[in-house]
Design a protein around this motif. Sequence first.
Motif, PDB file in Angstrom:
ATOM      1  N   ARG A  18       0.795  -1.194   0.275  1.00 39.23           N
ATOM      2  CA  ARG A  18       0.378   0.265   0.163  1.00 39.23           C
ATOM      3  C   ARG A  18       1.144   1.227   0.206  1.00 39.23           C
ATOM      4  N   TRP A 101      -8.588  -0.269  -4.468  1.00 36.61           N
ATOM      5  CA  TRP A 101      -8.165  -0.964  -5.136  1.00 36.61           C
ATOM      6  C   TRP A 101      -6.699  -1.052  -4.167  1.00 36.61           C
ATOM      7  N   TRP A 103      -5.885   0.597  -1.914  1.00 36.10           N
ATOM      8  CA  TRP A 103      -5.496  -0.027  -0.161  1.00 36.10           C
ATOM      9  C   TRP A 103      -5.616  -1.369   0.493  1.00 36.10           C
ATOM     10  N   ARG A 104      -6.069  -2.373  -0.253  1.00 34.03           N
ATOM     11  CA  ARG A 104      -6.026  -3.493  -0.251  1.00 34.03           C
ATOM     12  C   ARG A 104      -5.137  -4.380  -0.506  1.00 34.03           C
ATOM     13  N   THR A 106      -2.122  -6.314  -0.958  1.00 35.65           N
ATOM     14  CA  THR A 106      -0.748  -6.942  -0.469  1.00 35.65           C
ATOM     15  C   THR A 106       0.571  -7.201  -1.278  1.00 35.65           C
TER      16      THR A 106
END
Length: 187
Positions: A18, A101, A103-104, A106
Amino acid sequence: MRPGFSFHQNTERSLSARTLGYLIALISFAVDQASKLGMLYGFEIEAVMRREGPVSVAPFLDLVLVWNRGISYGLLQQDSELGRYLLIGLAVVASILLSVWLWRLTDRLTALGLGLILGGALGNGLDRILHGAVVDLFHFHWGTFSWYVFNLADVWIVVGAAFLVYESFFGSKDTADKSGRNDAANQ
């Protein structure tokens, strides 16, 4: 690669996906806007174009100024204020969706791609707000072949999309495991 920095690994010493994505978005946005401001107000490309025409940088590259009132490749040209505001709204919605998108995420390679796309979308969106059109500056050509005129934000968007396509086809095993694409291999 340096120890502790990998596109696919999260360690305590490395940036999160992020953070990497948002940092890339900020840097790409800033570089795009700096190049446009430098060409418009430092180099004064508009006055140069009136006096001399395109500025040849190399046999295949000219500096020009094109006010793009449409979207990619000059599609959907909008000469009205309503059209301008609709394209600004589209850029805002796209930027919000890309931010959510990002932000979520990994996965760092996907974050890199989304960060580039977000930075490019923000750069072109700000152009529409400030100038009423996107500032396009670079013209590649070779012989009779002429590529469209573009800016760095367009480059960031294309490169970011290429990263997303690459990741979707050749993503790491960790990414495939997280998305469930490798369930058969794990059983």
